[in-house]
Scaffold this motif. Structure first.
Motif, PDB file in Angstrom:
ATOM      1  N   GLY A 153      36.235 -33.674  40.386  1.00  0.00           N
ATOM      2  CA  GLY A 153      35.660 -34.922  39.895  1.00  0.00           C
ATOM      3  C   GLY A 153      34.142 -34.925  39.937  1.00  0.00           C
ATOM      4  O   GLY A 153      33.479 -35.429  39.020  1.00  0.00           O
ATOM      5  N   TYR A 154      33.571 -34.317  40.982  1.00  0.00           N
ATOM      6  CA  TYR A 154      32.113 -34.301  41.130  1.00  0.00           C
ATOM      7  C   TYR A 154      31.454 -33.503  39.997  1.00  0.00           C
ATOM      8  O   TYR A 154      30.458 -33.945  39.406  1.00  0.00           O
ATOM      9  CB  TYR A 154      31.726 -33.705  42.483  1.00  0.00           C
ATOM     10  N   SER A 155      32.019 -32.338  39.700  1.00  0.00           N
ATOM     11  CA  SER A 155      31.418 -31.520  38.641  1.00  0.00           C
ATOM     12  C   SER A 155      31.596 -32.169  37.278  1.00  0.00           C
ATOM     13  O   SER A 155      30.704 -32.106  36.424  1.00  0.00           O
ATOM     14  CB  SER A 155      32.036 -30.119  38.650  1.00  0.00           C
ATOM     15  N   ALA A 160      29.155 -34.609  32.742  1.00  0.00           N
ATOM     16  CA  ALA A 160      29.214 -35.715  31.774  1.00  0.00           C
ATOM     17  C   ALA A 160      27.828 -36.320  31.603  1.00  0.00           C
ATOM     18  O   ALA A 160      27.400 -36.625  30.479  1.00  0.00           O
ATOM     19  CB  ALA A 160      30.213 -36.768  32.238  1.00  0.00           C
ATOM     20  N   GLY A 161      27.115 -36.482  32.723  1.00  0.00           N
ATOM     21  CA  GLY A 161      25.753 -36.991  32.643  1.00  0.00           C
ATOM     22  C   GLY A 161      24.834 -36.044  31.890  1.00  0.00           C
ATOM     23  O   GLY A 161      24.041 -36.469  31.034  1.00  0.00           O
ATOM     24  N   ILE A 162      24.954 -34.741  32.184  1.00  0.00           N
ATOM     25  CA  ILE A 162      24.115 -33.756  31.492  1.00  0.00           C
ATOM     26  C   ILE A 162      24.438 -33.733  29.993  1.00  0.00           C
ATOM     27  O   ILE A 162      23.532 -33.671  29.142  1.00  0.00           O
ATOM     28  CB  ILE A 162      24.319 -32.363  32.114  1.00  0.00           C
ATOM     29  N   SER A 181      20.310 -42.117  29.386  1.00  0.00           N
ATOM     30  CA  SER A 181      21.654 -41.739  28.939  1.00  0.00           C
ATOM     31  C   SER A 181      22.374 -40.917  29.999  1.00  0.00           C
ATOM     32  O   SER A 181      23.594 -41.045  30.173  1.00  0.00           O
ATOM     33  CB  SER A 181      21.556 -40.948  27.638  1.00  0.00           C
ATOM     34  N   PHE A 182      21.628 -40.077  30.714  1.00  0.00           N
ATOM     35  CA  PHE A 182      22.224 -39.321  31.824  1.00  0.00           C
ATOM     36  C   PHE A 182      22.790 -40.272  32.871  1.00  0.00           C
ATOM     37  O   PHE A 182      23.924 -40.099  33.337  1.00  0.00           O
ATOM     38  CB  PHE A 182      21.168 -38.411  32.458  1.00  0.00           C
ATOM     39  N   ILE A 183      22.034 -41.279  33.229  1.00  0.00           N
ATOM     40  CA  ILE A 183      22.493 -42.244  34.245  1.00  0.00           C
ATOM     41  C   ILE A 183      23.732 -42.992  33.756  1.00  0.00           C
ATOM     42  O   ILE A 183      24.727 -43.136  34.484  1.00  0.00           O
ATOM     43  CB  ILE A 183      21.365 -43.238  34.591  1.00  0.00           C
ATOM     44  N   ALA A 184      23.698 -43.451  32.493  1.00  0.00           N
ATOM     45  CA  ALA A 184      24.815 -44.215  31.950  1.00  0.00           C
ATOM     46  C   ALA A 184      26.075 -43.354  31.848  1.00  0.00           C
ATOM     47  O   ALA A 184      27.172 -43.793  32.216  1.00  0.00           O
ATOM     48  CB  ALA A 184      24.442 -44.781  30.589  1.00  0.00           C
ATOM     49  N   GLY A 185      25.913 -42.123  31.354  1.00  0.00           N
ATOM     50  CA  GLY A 185      27.058 -41.234  31.246  1.00  0.00           C
ATOM     51  C   GLY A 185      27.616 -40.852  32.603  1.00  0.00           C
ATOM     52  O   GLY A 185      28.842 -40.758  32.788  1.00  0.00           O
ATOM     53  N   PHE A 186      26.734 -40.669  33.565  1.00  0.00           N
ATOM     54  CA  PHE A 186      27.133 -40.355  34.946  1.00  0.00           C
ATOM     55  C   PHE A 186      27.978 -41.481  35.519  1.00  0.00           C
ATOM     56  O   PHE A 186      29.072 -41.259  36.064  1.00  0.00           O
ATOM     57  CB  PHE A 186      25.873 -40.129  35.784  1.00  0.00           C
ATOM     58  N   VAL A 187      27.503 -42.709  35.380  1.00  0.00           N
ATOM     59  CA  VAL A 187      28.213 -43.875  35.922  1.00  0.00           C
ATOM     60  C   VAL A 187      29.528 -44.092  35.179  1.00  0.00           C
ATOM     61  O   VAL A 187      30.558 -44.421  35.789  1.00  0.00           O
ATOM     62  CB  VAL A 187      27.319 -45.132  35.827  1.00  0.00           C
ATOM     63  N   MET A 188      29.486 -43.913  33.861  1.00  0.00           N
ATOM     64  CA  MET A 188      30.694 -44.106  33.072  1.00  0.00           C
ATOM     65  C   MET A 188      31.800 -43.153  33.484  1.00  0.00           C
ATOM     66  O   MET A 188      32.968 -43.544  33.618  1.00  0.00           O
ATOM     67  CB  MET A 188      30.367 -43.931  31.591  1.00  0.00           C
ATOM     68  N   PHE A 189      31.463 -41.891  33.729  1.00  0.00           N
ATOM     69  CA  PHE A 189      32.509 -40.918  34.025  1.00  0.00           C
ATOM     70  C   PHE A 189      33.058 -41.084  35.440  1.00  0.00           C
ATOM     71  O   PHE A 189      34.147 -40.607  35.737  1.00  0.00           O
ATOM     72  CB  PHE A 189      32.008 -39.493  33.806  1.00  0.00           C
ATOM     73  N   ILE A 190      32.318 -41.737  36.314  1.00  0.00           N
ATOM     74  CA  ILE A 190      32.886 -42.095  37.611  1.00  0.00           C
ATOM     75  C   ILE A 190      34.097 -42.993  37.407  1.00  0.00           C
ATOM     76  O   ILE A 190      35.145 -42.824  38.050  1.00  0.00           O
ATOM     77  CB  ILE A 190      31.825 -42.799  38.496  1.00  0.00           C
ATOM     78  N   ALA A 211      33.211 -49.885  27.179  1.00  0.00           N
ATOM     79  CA  ALA A 211      32.569 -51.172  27.462  1.00  0.00           C
ATOM     80  C   ALA A 211      31.640 -51.057  28.673  1.00  0.00           C
ATOM     81  O   ALA A 211      30.527 -51.606  28.687  1.00  0.00           O
ATOM     82  CB  ALA A 211      33.633 -52.241  27.708  1.00  0.00           C
ATOM     83  N   TRP A 212      32.074 -50.321  29.680  1.00  0.00           N
ATOM     84  CA  TRP A 212      31.292 -50.166  30.903  1.00  0.00           C
ATOM     85  C   TRP A 212      29.997 -49.394  30.631  1.00  0.00           C
ATOM     86  O   TRP A 212      28.919 -49.782  31.091  1.00  0.00           O
ATOM     87  CB  TRP A 212      32.133 -49.459  31.951  1.00  0.00           C
ATOM     88  N   VAL A 213      30.078 -48.296  29.869  1.00  0.00           N
ATOM     89  CA  VAL A 213      28.876 -47.517  29.599  1.00  0.00           C
ATOM     90  C   VAL A 213      27.909 -48.303  28.706  1.00  0.00           C
ATOM     91  O   VAL A 213      26.683 -48.170  28.827  1.00  0.00           O
ATOM     92  CB  VAL A 213      29.245 -46.153  28.963  1.00  0.00           C
ATOM     93  N   THR A 214      28.460 -49.145  27.833  1.00  0.00           N
ATOM     94  CA  THR A 214      27.590 -49.997  27.006  1.00  0.00           C
ATOM     95  C   THR A 214      26.863 -51.020  27.869  1.00  0.00           C
ATOM     96  O   THR A 214      25.653 -51.260  27.694  1.00  0.00           O
ATOM     97  CB  THR A 214      28.424 -50.722  25.935  1.00  0.00           C
ATOM     98  N   PHE A 215      27.570 -51.591  28.833  1.00  0.00           N
ATOM     99  CA  PHE A 215      26.948 -52.556  29.736  1.00  0.00           C
ATOM    100  C   PHE A 215      25.823 -51.915  30.551  1.00  0.00           C
ATOM    101  O   PHE A 215      24.730 -52.476  30.679  1.00  0.00           O
ATOM    102  CB  PHE A 215      27.998 -53.143  30.684  1.00  0.00           C
ATOM    103  N   VAL A 216      26.096 -50.721  31.087  1.00  0.00           N
ATOM    104  CA  VAL A 216      25.081 -50.028  31.887  1.00  0.00           C
ATOM    105  C   VAL A 216      23.868 -49.684  31.018  1.00  0.00           C
ATOM    106  O   VAL A 216      22.708 -49.851  31.444  1.00  0.00           O
ATOM    107  CB  VAL A 216      25.678 -48.747  32.521  1.00  0.00           C
TER     108      VAL A 216
END
Length: 290
Positions: A153-155, A160-162, A181-190, A211-216
């Motif tokens: 999950g960590y990788s 996903a962020g990269i 976008s890195f931050i949003a993608g990172f949070v979304m994939f969590i 919806a979550w990644v759009t909000f972030v």
């Protein structure tokens, strides 16, 4: 008359005994390999079906599933094998010993793609053709392949962020947009990893994730981070786009597997619709409260 009748009946009995002896001799002359295959037909069937199941479950194309199952079956001496596969099921009929036909049907749900398992089964089929595996060893190898884990999950979250940052820049975003976008993608994939762990339905997982990644993305942009909100969102949601499924659908169409291609295409369109719905809903909700 009685004497003639007795001789006639004795001759008939001798013919019956001779016929039975001929049949017994023909059975005795059956090849030992054929008898051995008859005893092992359940193992062969299980092995072939397991290989097809692993391939189809992990995103292999339909022609690859059918071809691999046929290659493995014939490598172990099966007289004839017919495989009909669609995106979520396999129908297989075999004639192992030259006498009886056996059929199995297996339902296989569409799941997350794991091309590493697909590659391993392909390598195993080549080794089986070369005579490097007995049936028992091949079944053990399939069990090992089936247990190959997905990336941690960590990788997955990190890459996903990269990937989000890279695609944001590729689609015309600035370096600053890529960071956001890195931050949003990172949070979304969590959330995606969490949803998969708790067995969320696929549509619900994609809908909430988009919806979550759009909000972030909107929140970070509102706080003054990034230059272009559009590029940030596009880069962030790219990890949800069903690229492999869509490619598989196109290959199935080209190979004449129209039913399987349609199923994969519908699956890809459903995911795309869920992504667009999640983004649209979050924009509408954000506008209502701002």
């Amino acid at each position: 008359m009685a004497l003639w009748y007795g001789k006639k009946m004795g001759k008939v009995e001798d013919d019956i005994v001779n016929t039975q002896e001929v049949k017994e001799n023909e059975q005795d002359r059956r090849p030992a390999a054929a008898c051995d295959l008859s005893d092992k037909k359940d193992k062969i069937f299980s092995l072939v079906m397991r290989a097809g199941e692993i391939l189809l479950h992990n995103g292999a194309e339909i022609f690859r599933v059918k071809q691999t199952m046929e290659i493995i079956a014939k490598a172990y001496g099966v007289k004839s094998v017919d495989v009909y596969a669609i995106s979520n099921g396999i129908f297989c009929t075999m004639n192992v010993d030259g006498c009886f036909f056996s059929t199995q049907i297996k339902e296989i749900p569409i799941d997350t793609v794991h091309l590493g398992r697909v590659a391993e089964v392909n390598n195993l089929s080549r080794a089986i053709v070369d005579g490097k595996y007995t049936m028992e060893e091949a079944m053990e190898e399939l069990e090992r392949i089936e247990q190959i884990p997905y990336a941690s999950g960590y990788s997955r979250v990190l890459f996903a962020g990269i990937g989000s940052a890279a695609f944001c820049y590729l689609f015309g975003g600035s370096a600053y947009d890529s960071v956001v976008s890195f931050i949003a993608g990172f949070v979304m994939f969590i959330f995606i990893v969490f949803a998969e762990k708790h067995k969320f339905p696929k549509v619900l997982k994609i809908l909430i994730g988009s919806a979550w990644v759009t909000f972030v993305s909107i929140l970070l942009h509102t706080l003054g981070m990034g230059d272009s909100l559009n590029h940030i969102i596009i880069g962030s949601i790219i990890c949800l786009v069903p690229g492999v499924v869509l490619t598989t659908a196109i290959r199935d169409f080209f190979n004449g597997d129209y039913l399987s291609g349609t199923i994969h295409l519908v699956d890809a369109l459903l995911v795309a619709t869920s992504i667009s719905a999640g983004v649209s809903i979050m924009f509408r909700v954000w506008n209502l409260f701002t």
